[in-house]
Scaffold this active site. Structure first.
Site, PDB file in Angstrom:
ATOM      1  N   TYR A 166       0.846  -1.211   0.000  1.00 19.41           N
ATOM      2  CA  TYR A 166       0.000   0.000   0.000  1.00 19.41           C
ATOM      3  C   TYR A 166       0.873   1.251   0.000  1.00 19.41           C
ATOM      4  CZ  TYR A 166      -3.184   3.439   2.273  1.00 19.41           C
ATOM      5  OH  TYR A 166      -3.916   4.555   2.630  1.00 19.41           O
ATOM      6  N   LYS A 170       1.259   3.932  -3.053  1.00 21.22           N
ATOM      7  CA  LYS A 170       0.920   5.346  -2.821  1.00 21.22           C
ATOM      8  C   LYS A 170       2.139   6.227  -3.095  1.00 21.22           C
ATOM      9  CE  LYS A 170      -3.339   5.622  -0.744  1.00 21.22           C
ATOM     10  NZ  LYS A 170      -4.460   6.414  -1.281  1.00 21.22           N
ATOM     11  N   ARG A 214     -10.286  -0.977  10.200  1.00 20.44           N
ATOM     12  CA  ARG A 214      -9.178  -0.317  10.897  1.00 20.44           C
ATOM     13  C   ARG A 214      -9.463  -0.278  12.402  1.00 20.44           C
ATOM     14  NH1 ARG A 214      -8.790   4.364   6.361  1.00 20.44           N
ATOM     15  NH2 ARG A 214     -10.998   3.846   6.293  1.00 20.44           N
ATOM     16  N   LYS A 230      -8.579  -6.546  20.930  1.00 20.14           N
ATOM     17  CA  LYS A 230      -7.320  -7.238  20.605  1.00 20.14           C
ATOM     18  C   LYS A 230      -6.189  -6.239  20.386  1.00 20.14           C
ATOM     19  CE  LYS A 230      -9.354 -11.401  18.805  1.00 20.14           C
ATOM     20  NZ  LYS A 230      -9.677 -12.232  17.662  1.00 20.14           N
ATOM     21  N   ARG A 321       4.179   7.427  14.064  1.00 27.55           N
ATOM     22  CA  ARG A 321       3.987   8.334  12.930  1.00 27.55           C
ATOM     23  C   ARG A 321       3.590   9.698  13.478  1.00 27.55           C
ATOM     24  NH1 ARG A 321       0.971   3.796   9.395  1.00 27.55           N
ATOM     25  NH2 ARG A 321      -0.968   4.787  10.060  1.00 27.55           N
TER      26      ARG A 321
HETATM   27  P1  NAD Z   1     -12.762   4.478   2.464  1.00 20.97           P
HETATM   28  O1  NAD Z   1     -12.439   3.060   2.202  1.00 20.97           O
HETATM   29  O2  NAD Z   1     -13.758   4.783   3.513  1.00 20.97           O
HETATM   30  O3  NAD Z   1     -13.244   5.166   1.112  1.00 20.97           O
HETATM   31  C1  NAD Z   1     -12.779   4.787  -0.166  1.00 20.97           C
HETATM   32  C2  NAD Z   1     -13.964   4.808  -1.103  1.00 20.97           C
HETATM   33  O4  NAD Z   1     -13.503   4.529  -2.424  1.00 20.97           O
HETATM   34  C3  NAD Z   1     -15.015   3.739  -0.771  1.00 20.97           C
HETATM   35  O5  NAD Z   1     -16.276   4.348  -0.574  1.00 20.97           O
HETATM   36  C4  NAD Z   1     -15.018   2.823  -1.978  1.00 20.97           C
HETATM   37  O6  NAD Z   1     -16.310   2.329  -2.295  1.00 20.97           O
HETATM   38  C5  NAD Z   1     -14.492   3.736  -3.055  1.00 20.97           C
HETATM   39  N1  NAD Z   1     -13.839   3.009  -4.151  1.00 20.97           N
HETATM   40  C6  NAD Z   1     -12.798   2.150  -4.049  1.00 20.97           C
HETATM   41  N2  NAD Z   1     -12.447   1.706  -5.265  1.00 20.97           N
HETATM   42  C7  NAD Z   1     -13.304   2.282  -6.145  1.00 20.97           C
HETATM   43  C8  NAD Z   1     -13.437   2.224  -7.551  1.00 20.97           C
HETATM   44  N3  NAD Z   1     -12.634   1.461  -8.307  1.00 20.97           N
HETATM   45  N4  NAD Z   1     -14.402   2.958  -8.143  1.00 20.97           N
HETATM   46  C9  NAD Z   1     -15.242   3.730  -7.404  1.00 20.97           C
HETATM   47  N5  NAD Z   1     -15.157   3.832  -6.059  1.00 20.97           N
HETATM   48  C10 NAD Z   1     -14.186   3.118  -5.440  1.00 20.97           C
HETATM   49  O7  NAD Z   1     -11.397   5.226   2.770  1.00 20.97           O
HETATM   50  P2  NAD Z   1     -11.125   6.624   3.504  1.00 20.97           P
HETATM   51  O8  NAD Z   1     -10.709   6.354   4.894  1.00 20.97           O
HETATM   52  O9  NAD Z   1     -12.239   7.546   3.248  1.00 20.97           O
HETATM   53  O10 NAD Z   1      -9.829   7.105   2.724  1.00 20.97           O
HETATM   54  C11 NAD Z   1      -9.912   7.911   1.568  1.00 20.97           C
HETATM   55  C12 NAD Z   1      -8.506   8.135   1.002  1.00 20.97           C
HETATM   56  O11 NAD Z   1      -7.651   8.680   1.981  1.00 20.97           O
HETATM   57  C13 NAD Z   1      -7.825   6.855   0.513  1.00 20.97           C
HETATM   58  O12 NAD Z   1      -7.078   7.171  -0.638  1.00 20.97           O
HETATM   59  C14 NAD Z   1      -6.900   6.475   1.642  1.00 20.97           C
HETATM   60  O13 NAD Z   1      -5.786   5.758   1.178  1.00 20.97           O
HETATM   61  C15 NAD Z   1      -6.501   7.855   2.160  1.00 20.97           C
HETATM   62  N6  NAD Z   1      -6.145   7.826   3.588  1.00 20.97           N
HETATM   63  C16 NAD Z   1      -7.106   7.779   4.555  1.00 20.97           C
HETATM   64  C17 NAD Z   1      -6.726   7.809   5.879  1.00 20.97           C
HETATM   65  C18 NAD Z   1      -7.711   7.837   7.008  1.00 20.97           C
HETATM   66  O14 NAD Z   1      -7.322   8.201   8.104  1.00 20.97           O
HETATM   67  N7  NAD Z   1      -8.985   7.512   6.804  1.00 20.97           N
HETATM   68  C19 NAD Z   1      -5.378   7.866   6.216  1.00 20.97           C
HETATM   69  C20 NAD Z   1      -4.442   7.872   5.210  1.00 20.97           C
HETATM   70  C21 NAD Z   1      -4.831   7.873   3.898  1.00 20.97           C
HETATM   71  C1  UGA Z   2      -3.755   2.953   8.364  1.00 23.07           C
HETATM   72  C2  UGA Z   2      -4.178   2.459   6.994  1.00 23.07           C
HETATM   73  O1  UGA Z   2      -3.075   1.980   6.287  1.00 23.07           O
HETATM   74  C3  UGA Z   2      -4.765   3.510   6.152  1.00 23.07           C
HETATM   75  O2  UGA Z   2      -6.140   3.621   6.332  1.00 23.07           O
HETATM   76  C4  UGA Z   2      -4.172   4.874   6.260  1.00 23.07           C
HETATM   77  O3  UGA Z   2      -3.456   5.148   5.076  1.00 23.07           O
HETATM   78  C5  UGA Z   2      -3.316   5.156   7.454  1.00 23.07           C
HETATM   79  O4  UGA Z   2      -3.041   4.130   8.333  1.00 23.07           O
HETATM   80  C6  UGA Z   2      -3.889   6.270   8.313  1.00 23.07           C
HETATM   81  O5  UGA Z   2      -4.977   6.071   8.857  1.00 23.07           O
HETATM   82  O6  UGA Z   2      -3.256   7.312   8.460  1.00 23.07           O
HETATM   83  P1  UGA Z   2      -2.746   1.698  10.445  1.00 23.07           P
HETATM   84  O7  UGA Z   2      -2.685   2.920  11.290  1.00 23.07           O
HETATM   85  O8  UGA Z   2      -1.675   0.694  10.675  1.00 23.07           O
HETATM   86  O9  UGA Z   2      -2.809   2.022   8.890  1.00 23.07           O
HETATM   87  O10 UGA Z   2      -4.161   0.967  10.593  1.00 23.07           O
HETATM   88  P2  UGA Z   2      -5.128   0.667  11.805  1.00 23.07           P
HETATM   89  O11 UGA Z   2      -5.967  -0.486  11.435  1.00 23.07           O
HETATM   90  O12 UGA Z   2      -5.839   1.887  12.195  1.00 23.07           O
HETATM   91  O13 UGA Z   2      -4.142   0.137  12.954  1.00 23.07           O
HETATM   92  C7  UGA Z   2      -3.484   0.976  13.854  1.00 23.07           C
HETATM   93  C8  UGA Z   2      -2.711   0.127  14.830  1.00 23.07           C
HETATM   94  O14 UGA Z   2      -3.623  -0.631  15.628  1.00 23.07           O
HETATM   95  C9  UGA Z   2      -1.746  -0.903  14.235  1.00 23.07           C
HETATM   96  O15 UGA Z   2      -0.623  -0.980  15.053  1.00 23.07           O
HETATM   97  C10 UGA Z   2      -2.505  -2.214  14.325  1.00 23.07           C
HETATM   98  O16 UGA Z   2      -1.661  -3.328  14.375  1.00 23.07           O
HETATM   99  C11 UGA Z   2      -3.275  -2.022  15.626  1.00 23.07           C
HETATM  100  N1  UGA Z   2      -4.538  -2.777  15.774  1.00 23.07           N
HETATM  101  C12 UGA Z   2      -5.473  -2.779  14.802  1.00 23.07           C
HETATM  102  C13 UGA Z   2      -4.778  -3.442  16.974  1.00 23.07           C
HETATM  103  O17 UGA Z   2      -3.924  -3.482  17.888  1.00 23.07           O
HETATM  104  N2  UGA Z   2      -5.968  -4.098  17.145  1.00 23.07           N
HETATM  105  C14 UGA Z   2      -6.916  -4.125  16.204  1.00 23.07           C
HETATM  106  O18 UGA Z   2      -7.986  -4.742  16.440  1.00 23.07           O
HETATM  107  C15 UGA Z   2      -6.671  -3.438  14.979  1.00 23.07           C
END
Ligand code: NAD
Ligand code: UGA
Length: 365
Positions: A166, A170, A214, A230, A321
């Site tokens: 991933y 990216k 997540r 967990k 991070r």
């Molecule tokens: P999310 O999974 O909730 O949203 C992604 C959306 O994209 C979904 O609704 C999914 O249906 C849609 N999608 C995926 N593939 C598709 C396709 N081929 N065509 C049309 N729709 C499609 O994710 P999010 O948390 O809202 O994250 C949005 C963006 O931000 C992502 O690029 C993610 O990598 C980035 N990001 C998010 C976080 C976070 O904290 N949530 C952190 C780091 C990066």
């Molecule tokens: C996330 C995802 O990669 C992306 O959605 C995004 O790009 C980015 O980080 C972000 O949100 O900024 P990560 O933070 O590792 O990655 O994902 P989480 O599932 O939120 O996990 C956070 C931490 O919790 C990790 O250390 C994971 O091992 C831990 N974890 C997760 C637990 O200890 N228990 C659980 O049940 C789930």
């Protein structure tokens, strides 16, 4: 109503049905007169906006080039959010992860360059990988291990550690966007989010999705089902959680200030909200107990599991991070203001309201 002076009139949100996309659409519709073209394969989280005259929804895949082009053509600004961004997928379906985070969105980048559209692209803080000190077996160094957009090296693990598919996909896309800026005049902004949290994040397994979400939704699933939370490898790794409302403020500042954000990469995160995952579990247990006094008799607990057991082979974790957000402060005038406890209280309240009924039905069945 804000941002009337911004150059945005018509905005295309690719992935607008996701967690961030749904919040961004909501804010734009509430605070601006922009027209939103929302593209996503799943409308569940945006059902409230479907009848809004300023919102046009297209239930299409971003691979449908002609259909997507129609909406890109009608927009001046494009926000690209589509991704598979759930860590449980990175080492289990790595080819799909590379496809959805590089191959498919690259076509969007190319179309934005060709059509002269401004692109705001969502990357991730995961591009930083681990801290340099962690890889070197040294303690965290508060000078060199804080992540800075323009100087910090991106430190990923070996190819066999598929967790990094991933981050690598990216990162390559960021490099392609940068190159399109240099060679083809693409007007872009890259956003690196740091663990945004809030209502509508992910799903609860068996209720409105399948698999492992997540951490916020994993812990909510455990709390609502009275199961142990967990802690992967004891929950020793740390994250910097950011309230979705603060994050959307930053995005609106980026959209409203194209001159200050053009050809820039921004860390969007809240360094004051750094915590270990074990610490996160403790706060969530306390808040959940406070918000649900009727669960006073339940004794919530945590359980350590190995990352191999939880995610399977090929998983490796980021240790810490912590973002430097001085660029966003200086150029956008943005600072986060929501503390972790307040952000979690809102998110937990949402999950309780949204899912308690469905969970009660599941128990009865
Ligand atoms: P999310 O999974 O909730 O949203 C992604 C959306 O994209 C979904 O609704 C999914 O249906 C849609 N999608 C995926 N593939 C598709 C396709 N081929 N065509 C049309 N729709 C499609 O994710 P999010 O948390 O809202 O994250 C949005 C963006 O931000 C992502 O690029 C993610 O990598 C980035 N990001 C998010 C976080 C976070 O904290 N949530 C952190 C780091 C990066
Ligand atoms: C996330 C995802 O990669 C992306 O959605 C995004 O790009 C980015 O980080 C972000 O949100 O900024 P990560 O933070 O590792 O990655 O994902 P989480 O599932 O939120 O996990 C956070 C931490 O919790 C990790 O250390 C994971 O091992 C831990 N974890 C997760 C637990 O200890 N228990 C659980 O049940 C789930």
């Amino acid at each position: 109503m804000t941002n009337r002076t911004s150059s945005v009139r018509n905005i295309c949100l690719l992935g607008c049905g996701g967690f961030i996309g749904s919040h961004l659409a909501e804010r734009i519709l509430a605070d601006t007169d922009w027209h939103v073209f929302g593209i996503d394969r799943n409308p569940a989280k945006i059902s409230a906006f479907l009848t809004n005259p300023k919102f046009t929804y297209a239930n299409i895949d971003i691979d449908s080039a002609e259909a997507v082009d129609e909406y890109l053509n009608r927009s001046d600004t494009v926000v690209s959010l589509v991704a598979l961004c759930n860590p449980s997928l990175y080492n289990t379906v790595p080819l799909q992860v590379i496809d959805s985070n590089f191959t498919r969105p690259l076509k969007i980048v190319e179309r934005c360059a060709a059509l002269r559209k401004r692109l705001v692209h969502f990357s991730t803080c995961e591009v930083y990988g681990t801290t340099i000190s962690y890889r070197a077996g040294m303690p965290f160094n508060s000078t060199t291990d804080i992540f800075r957009e323009e100087s910090t090296p991106l430190v990923l693990g070996p190819i066999s550690a598929q967790r990094w598919t991933y981050a690598c996909a990216k990162q390559l896309l960021e490099r392609a966007i940068f190159a399109h800026g240099k060679e083809n005049g693409l007007d872009y902004t890259i956003v690196r989010p740091f663990n945004f949290i809030g209502p509508r994040m992910d799903f609860l397994p068996g209720i409105d999705g399948e698999g492992v979400p997540r951490v916020l939704a994993c812990f909510m699933d455990a709390l609502l089902s009275h199961k142990p939370l967990k802690l992967v490898d004891g929950g020793r790794n740390r994250r910097t959680f950011t309230a979705i409302t603060d994050a959307i403020d930053a995005l609106m500042a980026i959209l409203a200030q194209p001159k200050n954000s053009s050809r820039r990469i921004f860390n969007i995160g809240n360094p004051a909200n750094e915590i270990s995952i074990a610490g996160l579990a403790k706060i969530m247990i306390d808040l959940y107990s406070e918000l649900r006094p009727e669960c006073a008799d339940v004794s919530f607990c945590t359980q350590t599991v190995s990352s191999m057991e939880f995610y399977g082979p090929g998983y490796e974790d980021s240790d810490r991070r912590v973002p430097d957000i001085s660029l966003a402060k200086k150029l956008l005038g943005w600072s986060p203001s929501v503390c972790l406890t307040d952000a979690l209280r809102v998110a937990i309240g949402f999950y309780i309201k949204e899912y308690s009924g469905a969970l009660a039905c599941r128990e009865v069945v």
